[in-house]
Design a protein around this motif. Structure first.
Motif, PDB file in Angstrom:
ATOM      1  N   LEU A  31       0.856  -1.180   0.000  1.00  0.00           N
ATOM      2  CA  LEU A  31       0.000   0.000   0.000  1.00  0.00           C
ATOM      3  C   LEU A  31       0.895   1.234   0.000  1.00  0.00           C
ATOM      4  O   LEU A  31       1.953   1.241   0.642  1.00  0.00           O
ATOM      5  N   THR A  32       0.477   2.264  -0.714  1.00  0.00           N
ATOM      6  CA  THR A  32       1.246   3.503  -0.750  1.00  0.00           C
ATOM      7  C   THR A  32       0.329   4.671  -0.422  1.00  0.00           C
ATOM      8  O   THR A  32      -0.831   4.712  -0.868  1.00  0.00           O
ATOM      9  N   HIS A  33       0.859   5.613   0.362  1.00  0.00           N
ATOM     10  CA  HIS A  33       0.058   6.786   0.729  1.00  0.00           C
ATOM     11  C   HIS A  33       0.984   7.946   1.066  1.00  0.00           C
ATOM     12  O   HIS A  33       1.826   7.845   1.960  1.00  0.00           O
ATOM     13  N   GLU A  34       0.832   9.018   0.310  1.00  0.00           N
ATOM     14  CA  GLU A  34       1.591  10.243   0.535  1.00  0.00           C
ATOM     15  C   GLU A  34       3.089   9.974   0.674  1.00  0.00           C
ATOM     16  O   GLU A  34       3.755  10.434   1.615  1.00  0.00           O
ATOM     17  N   LEU A  53      -8.296   6.534   6.016  1.00  0.00           N
ATOM     18  CA  LEU A  53      -9.210   6.844   4.919  1.00  0.00           C
ATOM     19  C   LEU A  53     -10.137   7.997   5.282  1.00  0.00           C
ATOM     20  O   LEU A  53     -10.462   8.842   4.440  1.00  0.00           O
ATOM     21  N   GLU A  54     -10.577   8.011   6.544  1.00  0.00           N
ATOM     22  CA  GLU A  54     -11.511   9.045   6.978  1.00  0.00           C
ATOM     23  C   GLU A  54     -10.873  10.423   6.999  1.00  0.00           C
ATOM     24  O   GLU A  54     -11.534  11.436   6.748  1.00  0.00           O
ATOM     25  N   THR A  55      -9.588  10.500   7.303  1.00  0.00           N
ATOM     26  CA  THR A  55      -8.930  11.795   7.514  1.00  0.00           C
ATOM     27  C   THR A  55      -8.109  12.284   6.329  1.00  0.00           C
ATOM     28  O   THR A  55      -7.745  13.460   6.275  1.00  0.00           O
ATOM     29  N   SER A  56      -7.815  11.411   5.380  1.00  0.00           N
ATOM     30  CA  SER A  56      -6.948  11.793   4.264  1.00  0.00           C
ATOM     31  C   SER A  56      -7.752  12.209   3.045  1.00  0.00           C
ATOM     32  O   SER A  56      -8.800  11.642   2.745  1.00  0.00           O
ATOM     33  N   SER A  57      -7.238  13.203   2.346  1.00  0.00           N
ATOM     34  CA  SER A  57      -7.874  13.627   1.096  1.00  0.00           C
ATOM     35  C   SER A  57      -7.400  12.788  -0.085  1.00  0.00           C
ATOM     36  O   SER A  57      -7.972  12.855  -1.173  1.00  0.00           O
ATOM     37  N   GLU A  58      -6.344  12.025   0.135  1.00  0.00           N
ATOM     38  CA  GLU A  58      -5.769  11.199  -0.929  1.00  0.00           C
ATOM     39  C   GLU A  58      -6.115   9.730  -0.726  1.00  0.00           C
ATOM     40  O   GLU A  58      -5.976   9.191   0.371  1.00  0.00           O
ATOM     41  N   ILE A  59      -6.598   9.092  -1.783  1.00  0.00           N
ATOM     42  CA  ILE A  59      -6.888   7.666  -1.717  1.00  0.00           C
ATOM     43  C   ILE A  59      -5.583   6.886  -1.838  1.00  0.00           C
ATOM     44  O   ILE A  59      -4.829   7.076  -2.796  1.00  0.00           O
ATOM     45  N   PHE A 173     -16.517   7.698  -0.554  1.00  0.00           N
ATOM     46  CA  PHE A 173     -15.246   7.091  -0.927  1.00  0.00           C
ATOM     47  C   PHE A 173     -15.280   6.497  -2.329  1.00  0.00           C
ATOM     48  O   PHE A 173     -14.259   6.441  -3.002  1.00  0.00           O
ATOM     49  N   LEU A 174     -16.453   6.081  -2.784  1.00  0.00           N
ATOM     50  CA  LEU A 174     -16.572   5.623  -4.170  1.00  0.00           C
ATOM     51  C   LEU A 174     -16.360   6.796  -5.115  1.00  0.00           C
ATOM     52  O   LEU A 174     -15.778   6.639  -6.196  1.00  0.00           O
ATOM     53  N   LYS A 175     -16.796   7.982  -4.683  1.00  0.00           N
ATOM     54  CA  LYS A 175     -16.557   9.187  -5.465  1.00  0.00           C
ATOM     55  C   LYS A 175     -15.068   9.533  -5.472  1.00  0.00           C
ATOM     56  O   LYS A 175     -14.483   9.828  -6.516  1.00  0.00           O
ATOM     57  N   LYS A 176     -14.427   9.496  -4.288  1.00  0.00           N
ATOM     58  CA  LYS A 176     -13.011   9.853  -4.186  1.00  0.00           C
ATOM     59  C   LYS A 176     -12.127   8.921  -5.011  1.00  0.00           C
ATOM     60  O   LYS A 176     -11.121   9.343  -5.580  1.00  0.00           O
ATOM     61  N   THR A 275      -9.836   0.094   0.437  1.00  0.00           N
ATOM     62  CA  THR A 275      -9.417   1.146  -0.488  1.00  0.00           C
ATOM     63  C   THR A 275     -10.468   1.365  -1.565  1.00  0.00           C
ATOM     64  O   THR A 275     -10.696   2.486  -2.026  1.00  0.00           O
ATOM     65  N   ASN A 276     -11.134   0.298  -1.971  1.00  0.00           N
ATOM     66  CA  ASN A 276     -12.119   0.375  -3.047  1.00  0.00           C
ATOM     67  C   ASN A 276     -13.544   0.602  -2.548  1.00  0.00           C
ATOM     68  O   ASN A 276     -14.350   1.231  -3.231  1.00  0.00           O
TER      69      ASN A 276
END
Length: 292
Positions: A31-34, A53-59, A173-176, A275-276
Motif C-alpha cells: 500500500l502507498t500513501h503520501e 481513509l476518513e482523515t486523508s484527502s488522498e486515496i 469514498f466511491l466518489k473519491k 481502499t475500493n
C-alpha cells in the motif's frame, strides 16, 4: 510422504491468530500513501487504515505482489523439504497478484526443474475473507493428514460455490476513488441511497439500491436468503469496515434468526479491499449453488 506448504496474499484478511495457529504464509500486498509504503497485514491494522481513509484527502494506492516475492516463497518452501505448495489468491480479474504467482511458478520450474515440487496456484475469483476462510479450511485439512489432491479439490469446490453481498453506507469514498461520478454521488447521498453489490464469479456488480441505513441491512439479508443453500449447515461470514456495532448486531441477528445460519463469524475487512469500498462497508459471504 507429502509435506504441504499453504500460502495466500494479505487481501484474504485471515485473522492473525488463525494464521499463526495453522501455519499459513501471508504474502503482503503493498500500500502507498503520501510517499509512504507499507505492507498490508504486517504494517497497519484495519482499524488504523479506516482512520487514515476518513482523515486523508488522498486515496491510498495498492500494488500487486511481484513474481520475485512469490519465487522467494516457493524456494523457501522447497528448501524446507516441501513436496507440494498451494497458493490461493485474490481475484485475478482485479489484481495482477495471481498472474505474478503463476509467472513465479514457471520461473521456479525453470530453475529447479519440473516435478521437484508440485505447485498449484488458484485464482479465488473473489476478495477478502470470502476466500480467506477457505484457505483456513485447507490448512485444517492438512493438519488432519488429508492428501494434497483432496485439499485442492475441496478448495476448488468451495470457491465454485461461495458468493457474497456487499453493502456500502456512504458514497463519498466511491466518489473519491473515481468509481462513481461526483454528480451520481451527490444525488445518491441526497436521496439516502445505499448500493448493494453481488460479489460473484470474479465480478462485483451493483444489483440494488435501497434508501436509508436500516433498509441496507434488511435488503442484504433478503438477497442472501434468496440464494443461500442449506444455511443451517453453514457459518455465515460477516465482514465489516468501520460500521456501527448496532448495524453488525442487527445483521447477525437476521442471519441467525430469519435465515437460520448455524453460526456467524465476524471478520474485519482489510486495507486493500477498503481502499475500493471505503470504510463504511459491510458484506455477508455464504455458499450458494455451484457455478457451471
Amino acid at each position: 510422504m507429502e509435506k504441504i506448504h499453504i500460502l495466500t496474499d494479505s487481501s484474504s484478511d485471515i485473522p492473525h491468530d488463525l494464521v499463526e495457529a495453522h501455519g499459513i504464509e501471508i504474502v503482503p500486498i503493498m500500500l502507498t500513501h503520501e510517499g509512504r509504503s507499507f505492507r498490508e497485514y504486517y504494517d497497519i491494522t484495519s482499524e488504523d487504515y479506516c482512520r487514515l481513509l476518513e482523515t486523508s484527502s488522498e486515496i491510498p494506492g495498492t500494488a500487486m505482489t511481484t513474481p520475485t516475492v512469490f519465487l522467494e516463497s516457493y524456494n523457501r518452501a522447497f528448501e524446507r523439504g516441501c513436496t507440494h505448495l498451494l497458493a490461493v489468491l485474490i481475484n485475478g480479474g482485479g489484481s495482477g497478484t495471481y498472474q505474478a504467482a503463476c509467472l513465479a511458478k514457471s520461473m521456479f520450474e525453470e530453475e529447479q526443474g519440473e516435478g521437484k515440487m508440485t505447485i498449484e496456484v488458484i485464482d479465488s475469483k473473489t476478495y477478502t475473507y470470502i476466500y480467506g476462510h477457505i484457505v483456513v479450511k485447507a490448512a485444517e485439512m492438512r493438519e488432519q493428514g488429508e492428501s494434497f489432491d483432496a485439499i485442492v479439490s475441496v478448495v476448488k469446490s468451495r470457491l465454485n460455490r461461495v458468493e457474497a453481498y456487499l453493502g456500502v453506507y456512504s458514497l463519498k469514498f466511491l466518489k473519491k476513488s473515481g468509481r462513481i461520478s461526483g454528480g451520481a454521488a451527490f444525488v445518491g447521498e441526497a436521496l439516502g441511497l445505499k448500493p448493494i453489490s453481488h460479489v460473484y464469479d470474479g465480478a462485483v456488480k451493483v444489483c440494488d439500491k435501497v434508501r436509508g441505513e436500516k433498509a441496507l441491512v434488511a435488503g442484504m439479508s433478503k438477497k442472501v436468503s434468496a440464494r443461500v443453500v442449506q444455511p443451517d449447515k453453514q457459518t455465515a461470514i460477516l465482514l465489516y469496515g468501520d460500521v456501527p456495532a448496532e448495524r453488525l448486531d442487527e445483521m447477525e441477528k437476521r442471519l441467525r434468526t430469519e435465515i437460520g445460519f448455524r453460526d456467524v463469524e465476524r471478520v474485519a475487512i482489510g486495507p486493500s479491499v477498503l481502499t475500493n469500498t471505503g470504510p463504511l462497508a459491510m458484506a455477508v459471504a455464504y455458499y450458494g449453488t455451484p457455478r457451471d
